[in-house]
Motif scaffolding. Structure first.
Motif, PDB file in Angstrom:
ATOM      1  N   SER A 140       0.857  -1.189   0.000  1.00  0.00           N
ATOM      2  CA  SER A 140       0.000   0.000   0.000  1.00  0.00           C
ATOM      3  C   SER A 140       0.886   1.231   0.000  1.00  0.00           C
ATOM      4  N   ALA A 141       0.927   1.914  -1.110  1.00  0.00           N
ATOM      5  CA  ALA A 141       1.823   3.066  -1.161  1.00  0.00           C
ATOM      6  C   ALA A 141       1.535   3.980  -2.348  1.00  0.00           C
ATOM      7  N   THR A 142       1.892   3.527  -3.537  1.00  0.00           N
ATOM      8  CA  THR A 142       1.947   4.459  -4.665  1.00  0.00           C
ATOM      9  C   THR A 142       0.597   4.781  -5.284  1.00  0.00           C
ATOM     10  N   GLY A 143      -0.395   3.901  -5.107  1.00  0.00           N
ATOM     11  CA  GLY A 143      -1.685   4.126  -5.748  1.00  0.00           C
ATOM     12  C   GLY A 143      -1.670   3.810  -7.230  1.00  0.00           C
ATOM     13  N   SER A 144      -0.559   3.294  -7.698  1.00  0.00           N
ATOM     14  CA  SER A 144      -0.423   3.001  -9.130  1.00  0.00           C
ATOM     15  C   SER A 144      -1.483   2.012  -9.615  1.00  0.00           C
ATOM     16  N   GLU A 145      -2.051   1.251  -8.683  1.00  0.00           N
ATOM     17  CA  GLU A 145      -3.066   0.257  -9.019  1.00  0.00           C
ATOM     18  C   GLU A 145      -4.356   0.878  -9.548  1.00  0.00           C
ATOM     19  N   MET A 146      -4.522   2.186  -9.379  1.00  0.00           N
ATOM     20  CA  MET A 146      -5.787   2.803  -9.777  1.00  0.00           C
ATOM     21  C   MET A 146      -5.586   4.131 -10.503  1.00  0.00           C
ATOM     22  N   ASP A 147      -4.350   4.384 -10.954  1.00  0.00           N
ATOM     23  CA  ASP A 147      -4.149   5.623 -11.692  1.00  0.00           C
ATOM     24  C   ASP A 147      -3.441   5.359 -13.015  1.00  0.00           C
ATOM     25  N   ALA A 148      -3.181   6.406 -13.741  1.00  0.00           N
ATOM     26  CA  ALA A 148      -2.683   6.255 -15.105  1.00  0.00           C
ATOM     27  C   ALA A 148      -1.226   6.685 -15.250  1.00  0.00           C
ATOM     28  N   GLY A 149      -0.536   6.855 -14.119  1.00  0.00           N
ATOM     29  CA  GLY A 149       0.837   7.345 -14.165  1.00  0.00           C
ATOM     30  C   GLY A 149       1.852   6.265 -13.835  1.00  0.00           C
ATOM     31  N   MET A 245      -4.654   0.160   2.502  1.00  0.00           N
ATOM     32  CA  MET A 245      -4.650  -0.250   1.099  1.00  0.00           C
ATOM     33  C   MET A 245      -5.666   0.556   0.279  1.00  0.00           C
ATOM     34  N   TRP A 246      -6.876   0.674   0.814  1.00  0.00           N
ATOM     35  CA  TRP A 246      -7.910   1.394   0.060  1.00  0.00           C
ATOM     36  C   TRP A 246      -7.591   2.886   0.006  1.00  0.00           C
ATOM     37  N   THR A 247      -6.995   3.400   1.083  1.00  0.00           N
ATOM     38  CA  THR A 247      -6.589   4.807   1.069  1.00  0.00           C
ATOM     39  C   THR A 247      -5.499   5.037   0.023  1.00  0.00           C
ATOM     40  N   SER A 248      -4.584   4.082  -0.111  1.00  0.00           N
ATOM     41  CA  SER A 248      -3.502   4.258  -1.093  1.00  0.00           C
ATOM     42  C   SER A 248      -4.074   4.448  -2.489  1.00  0.00           C
ATOM     43  N   SER A 249      -5.145   3.735  -2.791  1.00  0.00           N
ATOM     44  CA  SER A 249      -5.759   3.857  -4.125  1.00  0.00           C
ATOM     45  C   SER A 249      -6.534   5.161  -4.276  1.00  0.00           C
ATOM     46  N   LEU A 250      -7.375   5.469  -3.287  1.00  0.00           N
ATOM     47  CA  LEU A 250      -8.248   6.646  -3.411  1.00  0.00           C
ATOM     48  C   LEU A 250      -7.471   7.958  -3.317  1.00  0.00           C
ATOM     49  N   ALA A 251      -6.308   7.917  -2.661  1.00  0.00           N
ATOM     50  CA  ALA A 251      -5.540   9.151  -2.463  1.00  0.00           C
ATOM     51  C   ALA A 251      -5.049   9.737  -3.775  1.00  0.00           C
ATOM     52  N   ILE A 252      -4.903   8.884  -4.773  1.00  0.00           N
ATOM     53  CA  ILE A 252      -4.235   9.369  -5.984  1.00  0.00           C
ATOM     54  C   ILE A 252      -4.974   8.992  -7.266  1.00  0.00           C
ATOM     55  N   ASN A 253      -6.177   8.478  -7.131  1.00  0.00           N
ATOM     56  CA  ASN A 253      -6.906   8.082  -8.344  1.00  0.00           C
ATOM     57  C   ASN A 253      -7.615   9.264  -9.005  1.00  0.00           C
ATOM     58  N   GLY A 254      -7.522  10.428  -8.418  1.00  0.00           N
ATOM     59  CA  GLY A 254      -8.116  11.616  -9.029  1.00  0.00           C
ATOM     60  C   GLY A 254      -9.148  12.278  -8.136  1.00  0.00           C
ATOM     61  N   LEU A 255      -9.724  11.497  -7.256  1.00  0.00           N
ATOM     62  CA  LEU A 255     -10.811  11.973  -6.398  1.00  0.00           C
ATOM     63  C   LEU A 255     -10.469  13.265  -5.669  1.00  0.00           C
ATOM     64  N   LEU A 256      -9.235  13.377  -5.193  1.00  0.00           N
ATOM     65  CA  LEU A 256      -8.849  14.562  -4.418  1.00  0.00           C
ATOM     66  C   LEU A 256      -8.375  15.713  -5.302  1.00  0.00           C
TER      67      LEU A 256
END
Lengths: 387, 387
Positions: A140-149, A245-256
């Motif tokens: 749980s860290a980069t959020g790469s699992e739910m973003d495009a970077g 884990m869920w925060t890692s995804s939501l933090a960087i998927n665009g929502l914020l």
């Protein structure tokens, strides 16, 4: 709040044993898979065997790219792209943390590109077609699992740069918190710092009227603060691991970010540290963050620190503005210390002699951030304050 | 936190003048559109003309279904489905609030169904194929612009029931806060109450370990509390309208539910009031909510009310549990009153003689909710307390 176009198409299968959906999900895209992963951790925990068993029993062909580095290198991307081209891969499956996923994303782009993969890092506009990407997350860290970077390192040129394309977002990601039970304490700490830094990068921002986004950012920061140490002390605490884990995804998927004009500051500074010294990304972020906060605190930014101090750290709102701001920054530093993160650059082996060079490198694509725009001299001062 | 499969595929185009993307977005699905809308408000504000102009200048053919009711009726669904079948419609475009969007969704399902549209409301499993749906939102309330559900009323049988299918989620929704500038005060109030009720339905829940979801729910509740009255007093306050609009979508698109075992209580109770008396949905929810909260408060649920009181209403956490809980409920009631919502069933013209019948109807699909499961007798007591 500024205009935005929201699109978060990645499907998430979250929870214990969700890996069972892997074959049916892969089959939406084809039957030939490249598995990209790092070291032995996925083998030790049995996840590698599980994945292979699922692929075999469902007649999915696979090739492997093991050995992806913690700061994934363009050399790995090149190898992966070759395999994709050679075997007409339908889907690149990353099994691991952000490094494996970032590498898989650029592999999937380079598989459809004639030239050298590094071109696609230097200039994302050269990405035109991307083989589908998916991931099974183990950190749980980069959020790469739910973003495009993706961030890729080139050790020949001492560069660590970000790239991205909408089609690089994973088609699906499997997030099973139990896969993070074996993450060592120091990596759990670094991952938590990375998540928090993603939130800070967009929270400390002067866009007006993004009230909802700010409250959601605080919700995520509180979650990191509540569970960071707990996950280190009780590595098999499902609740702690699941929330991180869920925060890692939501933090960087665009929502914020949607609705704000954001521009990051601390990440590009840290990328120089990792590019030059190969240090753990999250550790570099934790070291730089409080120094950066102190440096950018001014009459123009103090209200934002007050918001942070009062809403995230429950500091008494009747205190003096600057008192609240400084207390909030101290609490941030103390929190990272409580995760046993070494809080100076010196401690992680960075030499004073490279600070100036790294500061110059950090701004070679332009001024950093828009909360308090940073030039090379500003970056150098922050590096020195964190030294 | 329980396992979940996350998928929120709707694209959102948020902000001023985003309607310009309409033609290119429609063309992803075809060139024949059914426009579904309600009364004259979209004509008064010029949105209708703008949409028609965009369609005409881009050679998109369109048919119209005007007159969709505030609680959309199955008779409108039938008409719309006929038009779709007759003209081979490629996309159903709702222009309006939740009523138009809900109606458009079920039209899009019924367009691909041989039998009567009401079947699809009574049994969502009969929905197998859905024509693409899109929306241009003009009221912040139901969240229908970003979810896969719809509520339809049958006045012949006095039924108001929910249905849904993943493919009923709009492909895209255009959210321009300026379209809500003309929403009258009472509808702004009712919409805010509806958004808050969606959050309450999943926030007041006993699933353990969904910390992140709870903090995000509080973020959204705070946003409603911060902007509800402001949007009434300053109808053209973009910041207030934008925050309410984006909250309306995020409150019910799944973000707050994923990871929790949720089951709604107040909505199904209110649906009976609207089905029997055609009252404004959000007003019914506001009236029932505090009465419901008082009824379900117990040793088993009090901690949740404490969380709510402390985190949302900033009530001193050192107070007695029940004191905090009751203060939080009172603050909720006072907030709805501050929006000038009549806070008794009597005031909105509901007769005491129907309460028992409506209570029985409310539970005909089974017990309501899982925070404190409600039988007919419980519903009746809540109706009486709110009378």
């Amino acid at each position: 709040m500024i205009n935005f176009n929201y699109s978060i198409p990645t499907k998430i299968f979250f929870g214990k044993d969700q890996v069972k959906v892997l074959p049916e999900q892969i089959k939406n895209y084809g039957s030939k898979v490249l598995i990209a992963y790092g070291g032995g951790s996925i083998k030790k925990m049995g996840l590698y065997d599980k994945v292979i068993e699922l692929l075999k029993s469902n007649n999915i062909s696979y090739w492997e790219l093991p050995g992806i580095e913690p700061n994934p290198r363009v050399t790995s991307v090149r190898k992966g792209a070759e395999l994709c081209k050679e075997h007409n891969i339908d889907l690149v499956l990353a099994v691991g943390g952000g490094s494996s996923i970032d590498c898989a994303k650029v592999i999937a782009a380079a598989a459809n590109y004639e030239g050298d993969a590094w071109d696609l890092v230097l200039d994302p506009r050269k990405i035109t077609k991307v083989t589908p990407v998916a991931s099974i997350l183990t950190l749980s860290a980069t959020g790469s699992e739910m973003d495009a970077g993706a961030v890729i390192t080139n050790l020949e040129t001492n560069e660590k740069l970000g790239t991205g394309h909408p089609d690089m977002a994973p088609k699906f990601s499997i997030l099973d918190p139990t896969y993070t039970f074996t993450v060592p304490k120091n990596q759990t700490a670094a991952g938590t710092a990375d998540i928090m830094s993603h939130i800070f990068e967009v929270y400390f921002n002067l866009t007006e009227g993004a009230y909802l986004q700010n409250r959601m950012a605080e919700a995520m920061l509180k979650t990191c603060i509540n569970y960071g140490r707990k996950a280190m002390d009780e590595p098999e605490n499902y609740e702690a691991r699941a929330n991180l884990m869920w925060t890692s995804s939501l933090a960087i998927n665009g929502l914020l970010t949607y609705g704000k004009a954001t521009s990051w500051s601390v990440h590009p500074m840290e990328h120089e540290l990792s590019a030059y010294y190969d240090i753990t990304h999250g550790v570099g972020l934790a070291i730089l963050t409080p120094a950066w906060m102190e440096y950018v605190l001014s009459d123009k930014t103090v209200d934002k620190f007050v918001e942070y101090g009062v809403n995230v750290w429950n500091i008494d709102s009747s205190k003096d503005k600057y008192e609240i701001a400084k207390e909030a920054i101290n609490k941030t530093r103390e929190f990272f210390k409580s995760l046993d993160i070494p809080m100076t650059l010196r401690e992680v082996g960075i030499g004073e002699e490279k600070l100036e060079e790294m500061a110059k490198q950090a701004v070679r694509r332009g001024t950093l951030g828009n909360f308090r725009p940073l030039e090379a001299e500003d970056v150098l001062k922050i590096f020195k304050a964190a030294f």
